[in-house]
Design a protein around this motif. Structure first.
Motif, PDB file in Angstrom:
ATOM      1  N   MET A   1     -38.285  45.335  -6.786  1.00  0.00           N
ATOM      2  CA  MET A   1     -39.684  45.398  -7.655  1.00  0.00           C
ATOM      3  C   MET A   1     -40.057  46.704  -8.115  1.00  0.00           C
ATOM      4  SD  MET A   1     -43.560  44.317  -6.402  1.00  0.00           S
ATOM      5  CE  MET A   1     -42.947  42.493  -6.004  1.00  0.00           C
ATOM      6  N   LYS A   2     -40.500  46.666  -9.565  1.00  0.00           N
ATOM      7  CA  LYS A   2     -40.785  47.905 -10.198  1.00  0.00           C
ATOM      8  C   LYS A   2     -42.416  47.912 -10.048  1.00  0.00           C
ATOM      9  CE  LYS A   2     -40.204  50.810 -13.797  1.00  0.00           C
ATOM     10  NZ  LYS A   2     -38.882  51.343 -14.305  1.00  0.00           N
ATOM     11  N   ILE A   3     -43.101  49.101  -9.564  1.00  0.00           N
ATOM     12  CA  ILE A   3     -44.447  49.203  -9.597  1.00  0.00           C
ATOM     13  C   ILE A   3     -44.936  50.289 -10.607  1.00  0.00           C
ATOM     14  CG2 ILE A   3     -46.419  49.948  -8.222  1.00  0.00           C
ATOM     15  CD1 ILE A   3     -44.844  48.782  -5.539  1.00  0.00           C
ATOM     16  N   PRO A  23     -40.676  44.458   2.166  1.00  0.00           N
ATOM     17  CA  PRO A  23     -40.301  43.680   3.517  1.00  0.00           C
ATOM     18  C   PRO A  23     -41.083  42.230   3.562  1.00  0.00           C
ATOM     19  CG  PRO A  23     -41.902  45.090   4.125  1.00  0.00           C
ATOM     20  CD  PRO A  23     -41.655  45.606   2.602  1.00  0.00           C
ATOM     21  N   ASP A  24     -40.582  41.472   4.097  1.00  0.00           N
ATOM     22  CA  ASP A  24     -41.217  39.967   4.079  1.00  0.00           C
ATOM     23  C   ASP A  24     -42.689  40.157   4.401  1.00  0.00           C
ATOM     24  OD1 ASP A  24     -38.534  39.049   3.336  1.00  0.00           O
ATOM     25  OD2 ASP A  24     -38.236  38.483   5.539  1.00  0.00           O
ATOM     26  N   SER A  25     -43.232  41.068   5.089  1.00  0.00           N
ATOM     27  CA  SER A  25     -44.616  41.158   5.583  1.00  0.00           C
ATOM     28  C   SER A  25     -45.685  41.398   4.381  1.00  0.00           C
ATOM     29  CB  SER A  25     -44.726  41.954   6.638  1.00  0.00           C
ATOM     30  OG  SER A  25     -44.447  43.343   6.095  1.00  0.00           O
ATOM     31  N   VAL A  26     -45.043  41.813   3.129  1.00  0.00           N
ATOM     32  CA  VAL A  26     -45.656  41.975   2.015  1.00  0.00           C
ATOM     33  C   VAL A  26     -45.870  40.929   1.171  1.00  0.00           C
ATOM     34  CG1 VAL A  26     -45.786  43.738  -0.174  1.00  0.00           C
ATOM     35  CG2 VAL A  26     -45.193  44.780   2.109  1.00  0.00           C
ATOM     36  N   ALA A  27     -46.995  40.177   1.102  1.00  0.00           N
ATOM     37  CA  ALA A  27     -46.974  38.835   0.542  1.00  0.00           C
ATOM     38  C   ALA A  27     -48.239  38.998  -0.667  1.00  0.00           C
ATOM     39  CB  ALA A  27     -47.264  37.840   1.382  1.00  0.00           C
ATOM     40  N   THR A  28     -48.990  39.823  -0.642  1.00  0.00           N
ATOM     41  CA  THR A  28     -49.958  39.684  -1.796  1.00  0.00           C
ATOM     42  C   THR A  28     -50.264  41.215  -2.294  1.00  0.00           C
ATOM     43  OG1 THR A  28     -51.828  40.309  -0.125  1.00  0.00           O
ATOM     44  CG2 THR A  28     -51.469  37.966  -0.567  1.00  0.00           C
ATOM     45  N   ASP A  31     -51.394  43.365   0.345  1.00  0.00           N
ATOM     46  CA  ASP A  31     -50.403  43.782   1.447  1.00  0.00           C
ATOM     47  C   ASP A  31     -49.635  45.009   0.780  1.00  0.00           C
ATOM     48  OD1 ASP A  31     -51.238  41.708   3.038  1.00  0.00           O
ATOM     49  OD2 ASP A  31     -49.487  40.434   2.677  1.00  0.00           O
ATOM     50  N   LEU A  32     -49.343  44.859  -0.558  1.00  0.00           N
ATOM     51  CA  LEU A  32     -48.544  45.872  -1.246  1.00  0.00           C
ATOM     52  C   LEU A  32     -49.392  47.244  -1.254  1.00  0.00           C
ATOM     53  CD1 LEU A  32     -46.361  46.770  -3.146  1.00  0.00           C
ATOM     54  CD2 LEU A  32     -47.728  45.961  -4.853  1.00  0.00           C
ATOM     55  N   ILE A  33     -50.497  47.203  -1.592  1.00  0.00           N
ATOM     56  CA  ILE A  33     -51.247  48.573  -1.675  1.00  0.00           C
ATOM     57  C   ILE A  33     -51.455  49.138  -0.266  1.00  0.00           C
ATOM     58  CG2 ILE A  33     -53.481  49.438  -1.846  1.00  0.00           C
ATOM     59  CD1 ILE A  33     -53.922  47.160  -4.111  1.00  0.00           C
ATOM     60  N   GLU A  34     -51.461  48.129   0.754  1.00  0.00           N
ATOM     61  CA  GLU A  34     -51.446  48.803   2.171  1.00  0.00           C
ATOM     62  C   GLU A  34     -49.995  49.358   2.522  1.00  0.00           C
ATOM     63  OE1 GLU A  34     -53.570  49.283   4.710  1.00  0.00           O
ATOM     64  OE2 GLU A  34     -55.269  49.028   3.263  1.00  0.00           O
ATOM     65  N   TRP A  35     -48.867  48.641   2.199  1.00  0.00           N
ATOM     66  CA  TRP A  35     -47.600  49.077   2.607  1.00  0.00           C
ATOM     67  C   TRP A  35     -47.204  50.452   1.807  1.00  0.00           C
ATOM     68  CZ3 TRP A  35     -43.134  49.135  -0.301  1.00  0.00           C
ATOM     69  CH2 TRP A  35     -42.089  49.191   0.168  1.00  0.00           C
ATOM     70  N   PRO A  67     -50.653  36.058  -4.604  1.00  0.00           N
ATOM     71  CA  PRO A  67     -49.241  36.242  -3.892  1.00  0.00           C
ATOM     72  C   PRO A  67     -48.250  36.856  -4.743  1.00  0.00           C
ATOM     73  CG  PRO A  67     -50.182  33.885  -3.902  1.00  0.00           C
ATOM     74  CD  PRO A  67     -51.012  34.810  -4.560  1.00  0.00           C
ATOM     75  N   LEU A  68     -47.237  37.504  -4.197  1.00  0.00           N
ATOM     76  CA  LEU A  68     -46.202  38.380  -5.047  1.00  0.00           C
ATOM     77  C   LEU A  68     -45.124  37.464  -5.626  1.00  0.00           C
ATOM     78  CD1 LEU A  68     -46.218  41.818  -3.286  1.00  0.00           C
ATOM     79  CD2 LEU A  68     -47.257  41.418  -5.408  1.00  0.00           C
ATOM     80  N   ASN A  69     -44.902  36.406  -4.778  1.00  0.00           N
ATOM     81  CA  ASN A  69     -44.054  35.458  -4.928  1.00  0.00           C
ATOM     82  C   ASN A  69     -42.886  35.622  -6.041  1.00  0.00           C
ATOM     83  OD1 ASN A  69     -45.107  33.763  -3.096  1.00  0.00           O
ATOM     84  ND2 ASN A  69     -46.312  32.705  -4.517  1.00  0.00           N
TER      85      ASN A  69
END
Length: 83
Positions: A1-3, A23-28, A31-35, A67-69
């Motif tokens: 994914m490009k940010i 990782p699979d734990s990043v769903a929203t 979550d992405l910002i936290e990661w 969701p990032l889906n």
């Protein structure tokens, strides 16, 4: 994914984008910002007030619970003003 990073967020980070495999734990967006903050102290400092960070997924403005889906691109930026 490009940010993609814009405005003062880009300036504080010293870069305009990152390419990541999530990782699979990043769903929203939240979550992405936290990661990202967990991986990069500069990002954590630049996004300390998460309420100031806006997001777009594949060119559509979204909230942090979106969701990032399968998203290909996420843009992160500060609030925009009209003009």
């Amino acid at each position: 994914m490009k940010i993609l990073y814009f405005a003062w967020l880009r300036e504080r980070l010293g870069r305009d984008s990152d390419e990541v495999s999530l990782p699979d734990s990043v769903a929203t967006i939240a979550d992405l910002i936290e990661w990202l903050a967990d991986r990069d102290e500069g990002f954590a400092l630049a996004t300390a007030n998460r309420k100031l960070i806006r997001a777009a997924v594949d060119d559509e403005l979204v909230d942090h619970q979106t969701p990032l889906n399968g998203a290909r691109t996420v843009a992160l930026f500060p609030p925009m003003t009209g003009g």
